[in-house]
Write a protein that holds these residues in place. Structure first.
Motif, PDB file in Angstrom:
ATOM      1  N   GLU A  32       0.824  -1.201   0.000  1.00 32.98           N
ATOM      2  CA  GLU A  32       0.000   0.000   0.000  1.00 32.98           C
ATOM      3  C   GLU A  32       0.866   1.262   0.000  1.00 32.98           C
ATOM      4  OE1 GLU A  32      -3.928  -1.593   2.429  1.00 32.98           O
ATOM      5  OE2 GLU A  32      -2.131  -0.980   3.551  1.00 32.98           O
ATOM      6  N   ILE A  33       1.998   1.178   0.681  1.00 30.70           N
ATOM      7  CA  ILE A  33       2.937   2.308   0.681  1.00 30.70           C
ATOM      8  C   ILE A  33       3.450   2.557  -0.742  1.00 30.70           C
ATOM      9  CG2 ILE A  33       5.170   3.122   1.500  1.00 30.70           C
ATOM     10  CD1 ILE A  33       4.668   1.533   4.080  1.00 30.70           C
ATOM     11  N   LEU A  34       3.809   1.476  -1.422  1.00 34.29           N
ATOM     12  CA  LEU A  34       4.305   1.608  -2.794  1.00 34.29           C
ATOM     13  C   LEU A  34       3.233   2.212  -3.696  1.00 34.29           C
ATOM     14  CD1 LEU A  34       6.265  -1.752  -3.296  1.00 34.29           C
ATOM     15  CD2 LEU A  34       7.204   0.531  -2.865  1.00 34.29           C
ATOM     16  N   ALA A  35       2.008   1.769  -3.577  1.00 39.87           N
ATOM     17  CA  ALA A  35       0.921   2.290  -4.407  1.00 39.87           C
ATOM     18  C   ALA A  35       0.712   3.778  -4.151  1.00 39.87           C
ATOM     19  CB  ALA A  35      -0.355   1.504  -4.139  1.00 39.87           C
ATOM     20  N   ALA A  36       0.785   4.191  -2.874  1.00 35.70           N
ATOM     21  CA  ALA A  36       0.588   5.605  -2.541  1.00 35.70           C
ATOM     22  C   ALA A  36       1.719   6.462  -3.096  1.00 35.70           C
ATOM     23  CB  ALA A  36       0.481   5.768  -1.021  1.00 35.70           C
ATOM     24  N   VAL A  37       2.944   5.965  -2.993  1.00 33.74           N
ATOM     25  CA  VAL A  37       4.087   6.706  -3.525  1.00 33.74           C
ATOM     26  C   VAL A  37       3.999   6.797  -5.044  1.00 33.74           C
ATOM     27  CG1 VAL A  37       6.596   6.691  -3.808  1.00 33.74           C
ATOM     28  CG2 VAL A  37       5.583   6.184  -1.573  1.00 33.74           C
ATOM     29  N   ASP A  38       3.558   5.728  -5.688  1.00 33.62           N
ATOM     30  CA  ASP A  38       3.428   5.716  -7.141  1.00 33.62           C
ATOM     31  C   ASP A  38       2.437   6.792  -7.591  1.00 33.62           C
ATOM     32  OD1 ASP A  38       3.793   4.611  -9.821  1.00 33.62           O
ATOM     33  OD2 ASP A  38       1.770   3.794  -9.578  1.00 33.62           O
ATOM     34  N   ARG A  39       1.295   6.862  -6.922  1.00 32.83           N
ATOM     35  CA  ARG A  39       0.286   7.858  -7.287  1.00 32.83           C
ATOM     36  C   ARG A  39       0.789   9.275  -7.022  1.00 32.83           C
ATOM     37  NH1 ARG A  39      -2.974   4.181  -4.466  1.00 32.83           N
ATOM     38  NH2 ARG A  39      -2.967   5.589  -2.658  1.00 32.83           N
ATOM     39  N   THR A  40       1.371   9.481  -5.853  1.00 35.41           N
ATOM     40  CA  THR A  40       1.808  10.820  -5.463  1.00 35.41           C
ATOM     41  C   THR A  40       2.929  11.330  -6.363  1.00 35.41           C
ATOM     42  OG1 THR A  40       1.237  10.257  -3.180  1.00 35.41           O
ATOM     43  CG2 THR A  40       2.586  12.230  -3.533  1.00 35.41           C
ATOM     44  N   SER A  41       3.888  10.453  -6.670  1.00 36.70           N
ATOM     45  CA  SER A  41       5.014  10.879  -7.519  1.00 36.70           C
ATOM     46  C   SER A  41       4.547  11.235  -8.917  1.00 36.70           C
ATOM     47  CB  SER A  41       6.073   9.784  -7.574  1.00 36.70           C
ATOM     48  OG  SER A  41       5.553   8.595  -8.160  1.00 36.70           O
ATOM     49  N   THR A  42       3.529  10.517  -9.406  1.00 37.83           N
ATOM     50  CA  THR A  42       2.995  10.824 -10.734  1.00 37.83           C
ATOM     51  C   THR A  42       2.321  12.187 -10.727  1.00 37.83           C
ATOM     52  OG1 THR A  42       2.648   8.459 -11.138  1.00 37.83           O
ATOM     53  CG2 THR A  42       1.499  10.002 -12.577  1.00 37.83           C
ATOM     54  N   LYS A  43       1.536  12.450  -9.702  1.00 34.94           N
ATOM     55  CA  LYS A  43       0.865  13.743  -9.603  1.00 34.94           C
ATOM     56  C   LYS A  43       1.852  14.875  -9.377  1.00 34.94           C
ATOM     57  CE  LYS A  43      -3.459  11.836  -7.737  1.00 34.94           C
ATOM     58  NZ  LYS A  43      -4.359  11.776  -6.572  1.00 34.94           N
ATOM     59  N   ALA A  44       2.928  14.592  -8.655  1.00 33.38           N
ATOM     60  CA  ALA A  44       3.925  15.627  -8.353  1.00 33.38           C
ATOM     61  C   ALA A  44       4.793  15.963  -9.564  1.00 33.38           C
ATOM     62  CB  ALA A  44       4.805  15.179  -7.195  1.00 33.38           C
ATOM     63  N   GLY A  45       4.693  15.184 -10.620  1.00 26.80           N
ATOM     64  CA  GLY A  45       5.463  15.470 -11.839  1.00 26.80           C
ATOM     65  C   GLY A  45       6.902  15.026 -11.783  1.00 26.80           C
ATOM     66  N   ILE A  46       7.221  14.081 -10.906  1.00 20.96           N
ATOM     67  CA  ILE A  46       8.578  13.542 -10.907  1.00 20.96           C
ATOM     68  C   ILE A  46       8.798  12.809 -12.232  1.00 20.96           C
ATOM     69  CG2 ILE A  46      10.162  11.955  -9.766  1.00 20.96           C
ATOM     70  CD1 ILE A  46       8.750  12.520  -7.152  1.00 20.96           C
ATOM     71  N   GLU A  47       9.823  13.213 -12.962  1.00 17.77           N
ATOM     72  CA  GLU A  47       9.983  12.742 -14.334  1.00 17.77           C
ATOM     73  C   GLU A  47      10.526  11.324 -14.431  1.00 17.77           C
ATOM     74  OE1 GLU A  47      12.342  15.556 -16.395  1.00 17.77           O
ATOM     75  OE2 GLU A  47      10.845  17.165 -16.262  1.00 17.77           O
ATOM     76  N   ARG A  48      11.368  10.929 -13.490  1.00 15.01           N
ATOM     77  CA  ARG A  48      12.021   9.634 -13.592  1.00 15.01           C
ATOM     78  C   ARG A  48      11.254   8.581 -12.808  1.00 15.01           C
ATOM     79  NH1 ARG A  48      18.118  10.827 -14.619  1.00 15.01           N
ATOM     80  NH2 ARG A  48      18.048  13.071 -15.001  1.00 15.01           N
TER      81      ARG A  48
END
Length: 617
Positions: A462-478
């Motif tokens: 669940e932590i991984l899923a939350a980080v995946d969503r947040t990083s995508t929204k935050a515009g992290i390119e890599r």
């Protein structure tokens, strides 16, 4: 014919005009029969035979042929003195026909290599030969010229009576050939620079490669200086009337170590006086050449007047200062010198050196830029990876981070440990795609997101899923791979979840080791989600090892084979944790690593047994 006599001076119109008697210039003096022999031999060369040569018409034909041809023609005596020159040769040499007669080539043209040895060989064995000569005549244009001649021995009734030569000027074709040869040499030289300079992104190695190439092709001693960072690392500021540079490399020809040793060594700062050749070359962005300079002139051109004695003591006589200019900025300098009997620098040498400096400047600038970015990224990673957060007391940790080396940029590898409620500890290892400062920056963002989500009492997947969503929204390119391990001593469990990461290693007593089978989801930052956790009973007698791909991946090796090597390294869970990690890296990495390496090892202690301190990098 001008300067040519038949049988009797009164019958030679040319000699009547010049007032020169042929037998006056023969060595020994030639009698009339011998002159007739030369006349007959020359006549036969142009197809006039027998008694016809004495007919006035034949003389007219012969004279018209030799006087009118654009080829230069000469007849010489057996002692190689001129008996006849036609108008074309007189014009070529810039000396009248009369002034040639009776004199040798060297007396008429002292600055011409006449190939006398070849002419004597023709006289000796009668074999016609061709030769190319060069030099400076009295005629224009000024400068060195080249001629190609064909030479034939003249005989009469078995007696050698002289030598005939037909000469054509080939200066233009020779200069064209020389220009083509120089162009080929320049291209070959620059091609060598492309393969021999900049093989790594290490600044010192790149400068050393450039200095060595300069010495191999153009000089006896070569130094490469780059601008010093004043005030950095205790470096004092340069005086106002000086330009300070840092000597990155010094190269010299074999046998010159003693001479080069008294020059500024690599690693030292060099201050150049204003107005000397190095500051001028930097200001003008153009080479400055000092060839065979006097002491007074050289004292003005070297770094400081007191260095004149040093230059002279090692026999340096000619110097070229070549600015290294890349992307519009002067970044350094190549100083090239010659000594002893070596000639001064020619125009061609300077053009070639300038082209190499231009090519080499790009490699040096790339190395400088890389070194700057590498230092920033490495400092950032060191700050972030100084040590993971302290886990709960019953977890012992040891970690190591090793950058790939000077030829590869710093990457985005990281590890972490977060103490959670209920005595639980979350362990993490991750790797951001790519290298450089940006990768290190985005690594810190992923790490921060993980820490925030970890405190939400979520399961690892669940932590991984939350980080995946947040990083995508935050515009992290890599994107980033990540492995999470949740250690829960109270429950006696260890829970694993992977986002595109390699499986962890469990090291047991003896040399037993196994990989943990963890379902692999997509990397973080893709927005795909779909992560799964797998729970196992904790085994305090075993050591958990988490790592990034730099530890195992090898070019040309299947990843399955790489992971099998990992399980056969021969570790022992009872080994002190820091030593275990160092042993693992030493046995897996036998050469410079191809990628950054991050390793985090954890050991769980039984309840009531305190763990040792956290061991950082």
């Amino acid at each position: 014919m001008d300067g040519f006599r038949g049988p009797g001076a009164s019958r030679d119109p040319g000699l009547e005009r010049t007032g020169v008697a042929l037998d006056e210039y023969a060595d020994p003096p030639m009698m009339v029969p011998e002159v007739d022999a030369v006349t007959g031999a020359v006549a036969r060369l142009v197809g006039v035979e027998g008694d016809d040569v004495r007919e006035a018409g034949a003389y007219t034909v012969l004279q018209g042929l030799l006087d009118g041809t654009p080829a230069a023609v000469a007849v010489m005596s057996p002692s190689l003195r001129y008996l006849y020159v036609n108008p074309a040769l007189a014009r070529m040499n810039g000396v009248s026909a009369e002034e040639h007669l009776g004199r040798s080539i060297g007396e008429v043209l002292p600055e011409v290599d006449a190939k006398d040895d070849i002419l004597r060989a023709v006289l000796s064995d009668g074999v016609a030969r061709e030769a190319t000569s060069t030099g400076i005549t009295h005629a224009g244009p000024p400068g060195r010229r080249w001629w190609h001649g064909a030479y034939h021995r003249l005989e009469h009734e078995g007696v050698v009576v002289g030598l005939a030569g037909v000469i054509l000027e080939v200066s233009e074709s020779r200069r064209t050939q020389m220009e083509l040869d120089a162009a080929r040499r320049r291209l070959a030289f620059l091609d060598a620079a492309a393969t021999r300079v900049g093989t790594t992104l290490d600044l010192v190695e790149t400068c050393e490669e450039l200095a060595e190439l300069f010495v191999a092709e153009l000089g006896d001693v070569a130094a490469v200086d780059v601008f010093a960072v004043e005030g950095a690392n205790g470096t004092p500021h340069a005086p106002e009337d000086m330009v300070r540079m840092w000597r990155a490399a010094l190269s010299h020809r074999p046998g010159m170590a003693e001479q080069a040793a008294i020059l500024r060594r690599p690693g030292e700062n060099v201050d150049y006086q204003q107005g000397s050749m190095v500051p001028r070359a930097l200001s003008e962005r153009s080479p400055v050449v000092v060839n065979r300079a006097s002491d007074e002139e050289l004292a003005r051109e070297v770094s400081s007047p007191d260095r004149l004695a040093v230059f002279r003591s090692v026999g340096l006589h000619s110097v070229v200062a070549l600015p290294l200019v890349a992307r519009g900025s002067a970044i350094g300098m190549v100083t090239l010198a010659r000594h002893g009997a070596v000639p001064a620098f020619s125009t061609e040498d300077v053009v070639l050196a300038r082209d190499l400096a231009r090519r080499g400047a790009i490699s040096v600038d790339n190395a400088r830029r890389y070194a700057h970015e590498h230092d920033i990224a490495l400092a950032l990673q060191h700050a972030l990876l100084a040590a993971p957060d302290a886990p709960h007391p019953d977890i012992e940790l040891a970690s190591r981070y090793r950058p790939a080396g000077s030829s590869v940029e710093v990457g985005g590898d990281w590890y972490d440990a977060v103490a959670l409620s209920g005595g639980r500890t979350l362990l993490a290892v991750g790797d951001v795609m790519g290298h450089g400062v940006q990768a290190a920056v985005e690594m810190s963002q992923f790490r921060a997101l993980l820490r925030v989500q970890a405190r939400s009492d979520l399961e690892p997947h669940e932590i991984l899923a939350a980080v995946d969503r947040t990083s995508t929204k935050a515009g992290i390119e890599r994107v980033a791979s990540c492995l999470l391990v949740l250690v829960d001593p109270d429950a006696g469990t260890v829970t694993f979840a992977s986002a595109g990461h390699l499986p962890p290693l469990l090291v047991g007593p003896g040399d037993a080791a196994e990989l943990v089978d963890v379902p692999v989801g997509p990397p973080l930052g893709t927005g795909f989600g779909g992560y799964t956790s797998v729970r196992r009973r904790s085994q305090p007698e075993r050591v958990l090892v988490m790592y990034t791909d730099g530890l195992v991946e090898r070019r040309g090796e299947d990843i399955g084979e790489s992971l099998q090597r990992l399980t056969h390294v021969g570790l022992n869970a009872e080994t002190p944790l820091v030593r275990l990690v160092d042993t693992l890296i030493a046995r897996m990495i036998t050469d410079k690593p191809e990628d950054d390496i991050a390793v985090l090892a954890a050991r769980q202690h039984p309840p009531g047994e305190a763990a040792g301190p956290v061991a950082g990098r």
